[in-house]
Motif scaffolding. Structure first.
Motif, short mmCIF file in Angstrom:
data_model
loop_
_atom_site.label_atom_id
_atom_site.label_comp_id
_atom_site.label_asym_id
_atom_site.label_seq_id
_atom_site.Cartn_x
_atom_site.Cartn_y
_atom_site.Cartn_z
N PHE A 202 -4.90 -9.54 -0.64
CA PHE A 202 -5.20 -8.41 0.25
C PHE A 202 -4.27 -7.23 0.00
CE2 PHE A 202 -6.41 -12.23 2.70
CZ PHE A 202 -7.77 -11.98 2.82
N ILE A 203 -3.08 -7.54 -0.52
CA ILE A 203 -2.08 -6.48 -0.71
C ILE A 203 -2.31 -5.74 -2.02
CG2 ILE A 203 0.42 -6.01 -0.83
CD1 ILE A 203 -0.48 -7.35 1.83
N SER A 204 -2.81 -6.46 -3.02
CA SER A 204 -2.81 -5.91 -4.38
C SER A 204 -3.62 -4.62 -4.50
CB SER A 204 -3.33 -6.96 -5.37
OG SER A 204 -4.66 -7.30 -5.05
N ASP A 205 -4.66 -4.47 -3.66
CA ASP A 205 -5.46 -3.24 -3.77
C ASP A 205 -5.48 -2.46 -2.45
OD1 ASP A 205 -7.01 -4.94 -2.29
OD2 ASP A 205 -8.82 -4.75 -3.53
N PHE A 213 -7.25 -2.59 3.20
CA PHE A 213 -6.40 -1.87 4.15
C PHE A 213 -6.72 -2.26 5.58
CE2 PHE A 213 -5.76 1.73 6.99
CZ PHE A 213 -4.44 2.04 6.77
N LYS A 214 -8.02 -2.30 5.90
CA LYS A 214 -8.44 -2.62 7.27
C LYS A 214 -8.12 -4.06 7.63
CE LYS A 214 -12.02 0.88 7.30
NZ LYS A 214 -13.44 1.14 7.05
N VAL A 216 -5.69 -5.96 6.41
CA VAL A 216 -4.24 -6.12 6.62
C VAL A 216 -3.82 -5.46 7.93
CG1 VAL A 216 -1.95 -5.56 5.70
CG2 VAL A 216 -3.76 -6.34 4.15
N ARG A 217 -4.37 -4.28 8.20
CA ARG A 217 -4.05 -3.61 9.46
C ARG A 217 -4.41 -4.49 10.65
NH1 ARG A 217 -6.90 2.07 10.42
NH2 ARG A 217 -8.68 0.67 10.58
N SER A 218 -5.58 -5.14 10.59
CA SER A 218 -6.00 -6.01 11.68
C SER A 218 -5.13 -7.26 11.78
CB SER A 218 -7.45 -6.45 11.47
OG SER A 218 -8.29 -5.33 11.37
N LEU A 219 -4.74 -7.81 10.63
CA LEU A 219 -3.91 -9.01 10.65
C LEU A 219 -2.55 -8.70 11.29
CD1 LEU A 219 -4.67 -10.67 7.19
CD2 LEU A 219 -5.37 -11.45 9.48
N ILE A 220 -2.02 -7.52 11.02
CA ILE A 220 -0.73 -7.14 11.60
C ILE A 220 -0.86 -7.05 13.13
CG2 ILE A 220 0.93 -5.24 11.79
CD1 ILE A 220 0.52 -4.81 8.73
N VAL A 221 -1.95 -6.46 13.59
CA VAL A 221 -2.18 -6.36 15.03
C VAL A 221 -2.38 -7.76 15.63
CG1 VAL A 221 -3.76 -5.51 16.81
CG2 VAL A 221 -3.12 -4.03 14.88
N LEU A 222 -3.14 -8.59 14.92
CA LEU A 222 -3.35 -9.97 15.38
C LEU A 222 -2.02 -10.69 15.56
CD1 LEU A 222 -5.57 -12.36 15.71
CD2 LEU A 222 -4.86 -12.95 13.39
N ALA A 239 3.52 2.60 -3.57
CA ALA A 239 2.36 2.98 -2.74
C ALA A 239 2.02 1.87 -1.75
CB ALA A 239 1.16 3.30 -3.63
N GLN A 240 2.01 0.63 -2.22
CA GLN A 240 1.73 -0.50 -1.33
C GLN A 240 2.81 -0.62 -0.26
OE1 GLN A 240 1.62 -3.64 -4.22
NE2 GLN A 240 -0.43 -3.09 -4.96
N TYR A 241 4.04 -0.46 -0.69
CA TYR A 241 5.16 -0.58 0.24
C TYR A 241 5.08 0.49 1.33
CZ TYR A 241 9.85 -0.13 2.11
OH TYR A 241 10.91 -0.01 2.96
N GLU A 242 4.78 1.73 0.95
CA GLU A 242 4.69 2.84 1.92
C GLU A 242 3.63 2.53 2.98
OE1 GLU A 242 6.46 5.70 2.12
OE2 GLU A 242 7.74 5.05 0.44
N ILE A 243 2.47 2.08 2.52
CA ILE A 243 1.38 1.78 3.45
C ILE A 243 1.79 0.67 4.42
CG2 ILE A 243 -0.94 0.78 3.59
CD1 ILE A 243 -1.56 2.30 0.95
N LEU A 244 2.39 -0.37 3.87
CA LEU A 244 2.75 -1.51 4.71
C LEU A 244 3.83 -1.16 5.71
CD1 LEU A 244 2.54 -4.27 1.99
CD2 LEU A 244 1.04 -4.01 3.98
N SER A 245 4.79 -0.34 5.32
CA SER A 245 5.81 -0.01 6.30
C SER A 245 5.25 0.89 7.39
CB SER A 245 7.08 0.59 5.66
OG SER A 245 6.77 1.41 4.59
N GLU A 246 4.23 1.69 7.06
CA GLU A 246 3.59 2.48 8.12
C GLU A 246 2.74 1.62 9.04
OE1 GLU A 246 1.54 6.04 6.56
OE2 GLU A 246 3.46 6.41 5.54
N LEU A 247 2.10 0.59 8.49
CA LEU A 247 1.28 -0.30 9.32
C LEU A 247 2.14 -1.14 10.26
CD1 LEU A 247 -1.52 -1.55 6.88
CD2 LEU A 247 -1.69 0.13 8.72
N GLY A 248 3.40 -1.32 9.91
CA GLY A 248 4.31 -1.98 10.85
C GLY A 248 4.38 -3.49 10.75
N GLY A 249 4.16 -4.04 9.58
CA GLY A 249 4.37 -5.48 9.41
C GLY A 249 5.85 -5.81 9.49
#
Ligand code: C2E
Ligand code: CA
Ligand code: CA
Ligand code: CA
Length: 276
Positions: A202-205, A213-214, A216-222, A239-249
């Protein structure tokens, strides 16, 4: 041709036979006669706190250097060992080595250890794990055990007992490769899990595929809703790291920070650990 002796038999190797070396039965034979203490080693990959950028843990990953076959990766030899019923003595050696290393780390750095289905599918396997933990001198509260869904689905009641026993000892339980099985979500509320590790597929792309993206975002909320800690695996790029730190995992693991490293390098790596 090179002549080598394997299990009393003489096996002929040639360059043309290189491919055959990786055949299942040859790997299984080499495992059967392996000196596990010498041939198995453990490498460690940092798991980083997404908020502070500091090292929170290392995952212990098995490596095998066979005198007959050379280096064979765990994706290859672990499933063969599992099918041949050879995994439990291997797990014992791997846990012992990993905990010996972790004993010299700072107390706030956890160690995460992979378990196979057969390690927890019978009571003796769990007894063996507990004995290793108790003999190591490492505080069980610093240890996480990673299990996959396949180790749960074969015998749910036994898996539940195993998890309860490891949790009673003080260890944490992580559900590995989350999202790749058939019934991931049902396990999340039926088992006393502490962490889920979102599979790297799920992270690789995540930076180019809106669906990933959606998800992973949902899994973080879950995870937030269910009080679970969320670990993102296989983070390779900025790029992956930036997205993930914004999503708040919660935690991030992957080549972006470091590939798995030897125990010696872990100590040096930790010296450079600074808040981001
Ligand atoms: P896993 O538990 O899902 O471990 C993560 C794998 O992804 C590791 O491969 C790791 O080196 C790799 N990895 C880490 N970061 C990245 C990244 O950014 N990109 C990519 N592409 N890969 C990354 P490894 O070490 O080859 O292990 C493969 C599998 O073998 C493990 O998958 C696990 O299922 C099994 N395994 C490894 N060590 C053990 C062990 O001690 N016991 C058991 N039962 N299984 C183990
Ligand atoms: Ca794992
Ligand atoms: Ca995984
Ligand atoms: Ca895996």
């Amino acid at each position: 041709y090179a002549k080598r002796h394997l299990r009393g038999q003489t096996v002929l190797f040639s360059q043309a036979h290189e491919k055959l070396i990786h055949e299942h039965s040859v790997v299984e034979q080499a495992l059967q006669v392996a000196d596990l203490d010498c041939e198995l080693s453990v490498v460690y990959q940092p798991i980083v706190d997404a908020r502070t950028g500091r090292i929170a843990a290392f995952e212990a990953l098995a490596r095998w250097q066979s005198p007959f076959l050379g280096a064979i990766g765990p994706d290859r030899f672990i499933p063969i060992a599992e099918r041949a019923g050879l995994i439990r003595p291997m797990t014992k050696v791997l846990i012992q080595k990993a905990l010996k290393a972790a004993a010299s780390w700072p107390d706030h750095v956890r160690i995460s250890i992979n378990l196979s289905a057969q390690d927890i599918s019978v009571a003796e396997g769990v007894v063996q794990i507990i004995a290793c933990v108790n003999q190591s001198g490492v505080d069980p509260k610093r240890i996480d055990f990673e299990i996959t869904e396949t180790s749960i689905t074969s015998d749910f009641a036994q898996a539940r007992r195993a998890i309860d026993a490891l949790k009673a000892l003080g260890c944490g339980i992580s559900l590995d490769d989350f999202g790749t099985g058939y019934s991931s979500l049902s396990h999340v509320h039926r088992l006393p899990l502490d962490k889920i590790k979102v599979d790297k597929s799920f992270i690789s792309d995540i930076d180019i595929n809106p669906a990933s993206f959606k998800i992973v975002r949902s899994l973080i909320v879950l995870c937030q809703d269910m009080g679970l800690t969320c670990v993102m695996e296989g983070v390779e790029t900025e790029a992956q790291y930036e997205i993930l730190s914004e999503l708040g995992g919660d935690y991030i693991q992957g080549w972006y920070f470091s590939k798995p490293m030897s125990g010696d390098l872990v100590l040096r790596y930790m010296e450079q650990d600074q808040p981001a």
